[in-house]
Design a protein around this motif. Sequence first.
Motif, PDB file in Angstrom:
ATOM      1  N   THR A  34      -0.546  15.301  10.920  1.00 39.81           N
ATOM      2  CA  THR A  34      -1.138  13.960  10.949  1.00 39.81           C
ATOM      3  C   THR A  34      -0.355  13.024  11.856  1.00 39.81           C
ATOM      4  O   THR A  34       0.855  13.177  12.044  1.00 39.81           O
ATOM      5  N   SER A  35      -1.069  12.063  12.391  1.00 38.50           N
ATOM      6  CA  SER A  35      -0.471  11.038  13.253  1.00 38.50           C
ATOM      7  C   SER A  35      -1.030   9.687  12.820  1.00 38.50           C
ATOM      8  O   SER A  35      -2.250   9.503  12.777  1.00 38.50           O
ATOM      9  N   HIS A  36      -0.129   8.757  12.490  1.00 44.85           N
ATOM     10  CA  HIS A  36      -0.542   7.486  11.892  1.00 44.85           C
ATOM     11  C   HIS A  36      -0.237   6.292  12.806  1.00 44.85           C
ATOM     12  O   HIS A  36       0.896   6.166  13.298  1.00 44.85           O
ATOM     13  N   ASN A  37      -1.217   5.464  12.996  1.00 47.07           N
ATOM     14  CA  ASN A  37      -0.994   4.171  13.649  1.00 47.07           C
ATOM     15  C   ASN A  37      -0.742   3.163  12.529  1.00 47.07           C
ATOM     16  O   ASN A  37      -1.657   2.828  11.773  1.00 47.07           O
ATOM     17  N   ARG A  94      -6.765   7.817   4.376  1.00 42.82           N
ATOM     18  CA  ARG A  94      -5.749   7.287   5.287  1.00 42.82           C
ATOM     19  C   ARG A  94      -4.363   7.267   4.629  1.00 42.82           C
ATOM     20  O   ARG A  94      -4.232   7.074   3.422  1.00 42.82           O
ATOM     21  N   PHE A  95      -3.328   7.463   5.453  1.00 43.95           N
ATOM     22  CA  PHE A  95      -1.941   7.380   4.991  1.00 43.95           C
ATOM     23  C   PHE A  95      -1.659   5.985   4.413  1.00 43.95           C
ATOM     24  O   PHE A  95      -2.081   4.972   4.987  1.00 43.95           O
ATOM     25  N   LYS A  98       0.829  -1.206   0.000  1.00 44.41           N
ATOM     26  CA  LYS A  98       0.000   0.000   0.000  1.00 44.41           C
ATOM     27  C   LYS A  98       0.863   1.255   0.000  1.00 44.41           C
ATOM     28  O   LYS A  98       0.506   2.273  -0.587  1.00 44.41           O
ATOM     29  N   HIS A  99       2.006   1.177   0.664  1.00 45.92           N
ATOM     30  CA  HIS A  99       2.895   2.323   0.770  1.00 45.92           C
ATOM     31  C   HIS A  99       3.444   2.700  -0.598  1.00 45.92           C
ATOM     32  O   HIS A  99       3.385   3.878  -1.002  1.00 45.92           O
ATOM     33  N   VAL A 100       3.972   1.735  -1.334  1.00 49.62           N
ATOM     34  CA  VAL A 100       4.545   2.040  -2.648  1.00 49.62           C
ATOM     35  C   VAL A 100       3.449   2.467  -3.622  1.00 49.62           C
ATOM     36  O   VAL A 100       3.643   3.367  -4.447  1.00 49.62           O
ATOM     37  N   GLU A 101       2.268   1.880  -3.500  1.00 50.60           N
ATOM     38  CA  GLU A 101       1.160   2.249  -4.374  1.00 50.60           C
ATOM     39  C   GLU A 101       0.751   3.704  -4.122  1.00 50.60           C
ATOM     40  O   GLU A 101       0.489   4.467  -5.053  1.00 50.60           O
TER      41      GLU A 101
END
Length: 478
Positions: free
Chosen positions: A226-229, A202-203, A80-83
Amino acid sequence: MSKKLTSRSQDYNEWYNTIVLKADLADYGPARGTMIVKPYGWALWENIRQALDKRFKETGHVNAAFPMFIPYSFLQKEAKHVEGFSPQLAVVTHGGGEKLEEPLVVRPTSETLIGHAYAKWIQSYRDLPILINLWNNVVRWELRTKLFIRTTEFYWQEGHTAHATAEEATLETKQMLDVYTDFAVNEAAVPVIPGEKSEGERFAGADSTFTIEAMMGDYKALQAGTSHNLGQNFSRAFDITYLDKSNVLQYCWTTSWGVSTRFIGGIIMVHGDDQGLVLPPRLAPIQSVIVPIYRNDTDKTMVMETADRIYTILEKADIRVKLDDRENLSPGFKFNDWELRGVPLRIEIGPKDVVNQSVMLARRDMLGKKGKLSVSQDSIVETVTNMLVTIQLAMLDKATKFRDDNIHDVTSYEDFKETVKKGFARVWWAGSSDDEATVQKETKATLRCFPSEQPGGTGTCFYTGRTAVKVAIFGRAY
């Protein structure tokens, strides 16, 4: 001044761009989409950094530095990150005159680098938690850019933490959102709505993303922090594991969070007026400027003597003060110049003030006669200190009222379409990600967040008509 500012009502975008340039905050870089932050703008960023860094250290975080080049294969480990970041990547294929064996990505964010390092550093529960913050620059290939708000390269902080349990990661994520909220309200005088992002917003690679959303002077929203879990997504991708107290191998739970130089753009658009910047005293590079007023050499001698003395007194009291002793400019020009630059308090000293042992204070947040006050020189430190506090609170009150007056409760889609043209819509929401995308396509409004403060109970979704358990904020955004 060489050119009068375009009014906000006439052309908000032109007003913003002109202020950034004329107030000497920044300039355009030679490469497309890049920005040169000038000394005045950097001083503002340094004050933001200092205020945030103090809060980070008070919550147990420490600073470190990581490389700006990331092996391309790192980004491919978390799907998901690279996408999510692929369209924005700047990729280096050659170095030292030769083609690289593996392309390198110029850092868009550091989760993958952190994952690689944490996997090496963490062996046991005794190594946890790791609470690291980075102050750095990142590159994201933006198609449409705007100084401070969205540039190809920008400056920020990015926090990265690893924890033994899901509960600890959840607490960390929410704690840092609270830190950002406290900073925005109490340092920048920017009222924000803390809340959780929808799945569609969402991140990339996060289980949940929390945000602080601010309303700009043109009614648009700005995601200000922003703060990401990240759950265990990056831990599994990079094998970040630890042996727990029972000697069982576990995956870590990680978080990341950030605020960038776009916050400067937020300060400009929340507080600025048709005369230029209006800077909150707690962050302003110059809190007070002394402008001497005289017509002849006799007046000049006694006025400058008093101005120098007051400058020294205020500087010793740790007030960020400047004495404008430029001789080739009229007092009126100086007044306009410092108003454009947003200095919170102007101190005017003329011959009569010297005789009366007084000075004239002029508030930037309250132009004209109503913002002026003659005060005694004897108590100048106390008076200026108190006035800066008054200005800070007044700016927050004004911005809060503007925001609250332009958040509207909406129950129908027809009303929604009109509301988001000039404000935020507060609605019950039970739609899907597809519904959210359709609303955005048809109205240009996005779901900014589900506010942390919820009314409880249930309501009817304005779009689907289904029963909803959450209230959401929608708005057009930068």
